[in-house]
Write an enzyme that holds these catalytic residues in place. Structure first.
Site, PDB file in Angstrom:
ATOM      1  N   HIS A 121       0.793  -1.159  -0.142  1.00 21.89           N
ATOM      2  CA  HIS A 121       0.244  -0.098   0.135  1.00 21.89           C
ATOM      3  C   HIS A 121       0.874   1.373  -0.029  1.00 21.89           C
ATOM      4  O   HIS A 121       2.046   1.177   0.451  1.00 21.89           O
ATOM      5  CB  HIS A 121      -0.974  -0.106   1.260  1.00 21.89           C
ATOM      6  CG  HIS A 121      -0.088   0.041   2.607  1.00 21.89           C
ATOM      7  ND1 HIS A 121       0.535  -1.054   3.151  1.00 21.89           N
ATOM      8  CD2 HIS A 121      -0.066   1.317   3.269  1.00 21.89           C
ATOM      9  CE1 HIS A 121       0.920  -0.717   4.344  1.00 21.89           C
ATOM     10  NE2 HIS A 121       0.726   0.778   4.516  1.00 21.89           N
ATOM     11  N   PHE A 122       0.316   2.357  -0.612  1.00 19.01           N
ATOM     12  CA  PHE A 122       0.944   3.768  -0.396  1.00 19.01           C
ATOM     13  C   PHE A 122      -0.253   4.626   0.414  1.00 19.01           C
ATOM     14  O   PHE A 122      -1.457   4.123   0.513  1.00 19.01           O
ATOM     15  CB  PHE A 122       1.059   4.350  -1.873  1.00 19.01           C
ATOM     16  CG  PHE A 122       1.963   3.704  -2.965  1.00 19.01           C
ATOM     17  CD1 PHE A 122       3.298   4.071  -3.012  1.00 19.01           C
ATOM     18  CD2 PHE A 122       1.550   2.562  -3.251  1.00 19.01           C
ATOM     19  CE1 PHE A 122       4.123   3.564  -3.756  1.00 19.01           C
ATOM     20  CE2 PHE A 122       2.384   1.745  -4.376  1.00 19.01           C
ATOM     21  CZ  PHE A 122       3.768   2.481  -4.339  1.00 19.01           C
TER      22      PHE A 122
END
Length: 438
Positions: free
Chosen positions: A241-242
């Protein structure tokens, strides 16, 4: 083996403590999650972005990052985020947090965010392995509630930007999803989760990094940045994830001078940060967005394969990327960090390293100074000798891009770069003014 006890940030209302119960149980099969028990017939808005090609020798995504008109993706993120805020899905009101710009040359930003400080049983995380296998028994993003999802983010099939307000979630094709972070650092704080059903561990690959650059470019807002934390650099969820949010002010790291050290055959300029407490590299430009994504991805993969923790900041609508190897968690595990710094309980992840400091104690907020921020971040940075070793590894990994290496920068050029550092910008009217911590 180095382990550290850390309280993981709660990013979902369905996140569990290991061995504990869900923080907000619901009826039925459990939690309206993204697993097969709940996902059938589920629908979610779909934003399909255009994979941009060269236009007159320049990728359209790399044009100037401007002000109005507001991009559709920008308004979609904020509209959906505010709707979830009205529904009471966040753990606290981040817009009510006290925030100030610390006096000094760089304008570090301090926020008092006591709502993000949780009294939970600490969980052990390994900090000596950047690459760790995905563990479905631990919290991951397939366990979030569907109400926490904002929209799907995919490339368009026909090369044009499209929006479908009620599209089925195609589990077999594993869409990339955007979700709220229920413990927000700032206004509009969201998570970009690439190919969510592939259950990828927290490691950057070419496709996922290009997706993050596309999100920055599509938003078209200079105040919207994306960040990435590797394992060992304060990522506490091992599911790719970012993070992203809006901050209507320049990050201190964006104002730091740089010296150019190389340029790729595809026009990507590589520079080194100067006169900043954390050593790092800056990648900018390129003939296409993919050119920038490829060289940065290769650099990140090099760090991962060499077990070097790092953070990434994507700024300037996807045209500028900061790559920041760090060693704070390792020092912490080895007992090499001063107790006074540990008492602040600040985990220096990408936002803190960029100069957006979230503080958990009122005492630290009231005593915040540029000297204190500099002292903390100096502990994050690799030593000069170690940084040179890491740079050598990176440049070996990206050698296929036919780099033109620049001669040593003179002191006059450094001073000139300093004078041209981006000036502070005023807060944008209508944007909330709250701010940081991972």
């Amino acid at each position: 083996m180095l382990r550290i006890k850390r309280v993981p940030t709660v990013v979902s209302n369905y996140q569990k403590e290991e061995g504990g119960e869900a923080t907000r149980p619901v009826g039925g099969c459990g939690r309206n999650c993204l697993k097969s028990c709940c996902i059938q017939e589920a629908k979610l808005p779909l934003y399909a972005f255009k994979r941009l090609q060269k236009a007159k020798g320049k990728d359209l995504a790399l044009q100037e990052c401007g002000e109005p008109p507001v991009a559709f993706l920008d308004s979609l993120i904020l509209g959906e985020w505010e709707e979830r805020m009205q529904r009471g899905l966040f753990r606290y009101d981040v817009t009510a947090c006290e925030t100030k710009v610390i006096p000094g040359e760089y304008g570090f930003i301090a926020q008092l965010n006591e709502g993000r400080h949780l009294k939970k049983r600490p969980t052990e995380f390994r900090v000596d392995k950047v690459l760790q296998p995905f563990d479905q028994n631990k919290f991951n993003f397939t366990k979030v509630g569907q109400e926490e999802l904002l929209f799907q983010f995919e490339s368009s099939d026909d090369g044009e930007v499209q929006f479908f307000p009620n599209a089925p979630i195609d589990v077999d094709n594993s869409p990339s999803l955007v979700a709220i972070n229920v413990s927000p650092i700032e206004y509009g704080h969201v998570l970009l989760i690439p190919r969510i059903f592939e259950c990828l561990p927290q490691r950057i690959d070419h496709e996922s990094f290009l997706l993050a650059l596309h999100m920055a470019a599509e938003a078209g807002n200079p105040y919207f940045r994306l960040g990435y934390n590797s394992l060992g650099a304060f990522a506490t969820i091992n599911h790719l994830h970012f993070q992203a949010y809006y901050l209507a002010a320049p990050f201190p790291i964006e104002k730091a001078p740089t010296k150019k050290i190389a340029k790729s055959n595809a026009g990507v300029k590589i520079s080194e940060l100067l006169k900043y407490p954390v050593r790092g590299l800056v990648f900018e430009g390129g003939d296409t967005l993919e050119d920038l994504a490829n060289i940065v991805s290769d650099a990140c993969i090099c760090l991962q394969n060499n077990n070097i923790p790092y953070n990434v900041l994507i700024a300037d609508c996807g045209k500028q990327v900061f790559l920041l190897p760090q060693c704070y968690a390792e020092k912490q595990a080895l007992g090499e960090v001063d107790a006074e710094l540990l008492d602040t309980q600040v985990n220096p992840a990408v936002w803190e390293i960029s100069g957006h400091m979230v503080l958990k104690r009122k005492k630290d907020y009231e005593e915040a100074s540029e000297a204190n921020a500099w002292r903390l971040l100096a502990e994050v940075s690799l030593s000069e000798a170690r940084f040179e070793e890491v740079n050598a590894l990176i440049f070996e990994a990206i050698a296929s891009f036919e780099l033109e290496v620049k001669a040593e920068t003179s002191e006059e050029e450094v001073n000139a770069a300093k004078s041209k550092a981006r000036p502070a910008k005023a807060m944008v009217a209508g944007t909330q003014e709250c701010l940081v911590l991972q």
